[in-house]
Design a protein around this motif. Structure first.
Motif, PDB file in Angstrom:
ATOM      1  N   ASP A 213      61.687  56.974  13.999  1.00 20.35           N
ATOM      2  CA  ASP A 213      62.722  56.345  14.834  1.00 20.35           C
ATOM      3  C   ASP A 213      63.116  54.964  14.328  1.00 20.35           C
ATOM      4  OD1 ASP A 213      62.848  58.541  16.525  1.00 20.35           O
ATOM      5  OD2 ASP A 213      61.281  57.759  17.847  1.00 20.35           O
ATOM      6  N   THR A 214      62.316  54.361  13.474  1.00 14.38           N
ATOM      7  CA  THR A 214      62.623  53.023  12.963  1.00 14.38           C
ATOM      8  C   THR A 214      63.746  53.034  11.929  1.00 14.38           C
ATOM      9  OG1 THR A 214      60.893  53.245  11.283  1.00 14.38           O
ATOM     10  CG2 THR A 214      60.287  52.169  13.361  1.00 14.38           C
ATOM     11  N   ILE A 215      64.172  54.220  11.477  1.00 14.21           N
ATOM     12  CA  ILE A 215      65.271  54.321  10.507  1.00 14.21           C
ATOM     13  C   ILE A 215      66.561  54.528  11.296  1.00 14.21           C
ATOM     14  CG2 ILE A 215      66.226  55.631   8.579  1.00 14.21           C
ATOM     15  CD1 ILE A 215      63.357  56.434   7.877  1.00 14.21           C
ATOM     16  N   PRO A 216      67.452  53.521  11.283  1.00  8.27           N
ATOM     17  CA  PRO A 216      68.684  53.637  12.077  1.00  8.27           C
ATOM     18  C   PRO A 216      69.666  54.636  11.468  1.00  8.27           C
ATOM     19  CG  PRO A 216      68.601  51.525  10.927  1.00  8.27           C
ATOM     20  CD  PRO A 216      67.320  52.229  10.633  1.00  8.27           C
ATOM     21  N   ASP A 217      70.524  55.208  12.317  1.00  9.12           N
ATOM     22  CA  ASP A 217      71.582  56.105  11.846  1.00  9.12           C
ATOM     23  C   ASP A 217      72.451  55.380  10.817  1.00  9.12           C
ATOM     24  OD1 ASP A 217      70.758  58.158  13.475  1.00  9.12           O
ATOM     25  OD2 ASP A 217      72.227  57.761  15.051  1.00  9.12           O
TER      26      ASP A 217
END
Length: 78
Positions: free
Chosen positions: A20-24
């Motif tokens: 989840d720490t990787i943003p779109d």
């Protein structure tokens, strides 16, 4: 500047869930490392055989020891 992270995932329906720490919208470069081990037969699909197949951290002397999977199936256990 690129950052590297490492995580393990299991592919499901040809997809891997990213942390989840990787943003779109983040540009990613992906390297996939896959186990190339053969499928286990029915009698090899148990914890004793899986543990006996582990070699990480073992020395050459450790690998020379005979494989011992215990006493096998006992009559009372069936």
């Amino acid at each position: 500047m690129m950052k590297a992270i490492e995580f393990e995932a299991t592919a499901q329906s040809n997809s891997i869930r990213l942390p989840d720490t990787i943003p779109d919208g983040t540009h990613l470069r992906v390297l996939l490392l896959m186990d190339d081990s053969p499928a286990l037969s029915a009698d090899e699909d148990d914890l004793k055989h899986l543990l006996a197949g582990l070699t990480d951290g073992l020395t050459a002397d450790d690998l020379q020891r005979p494989r011992d999977c215990g006493r096998g199936d006992s009559e009372w256990a069936s």
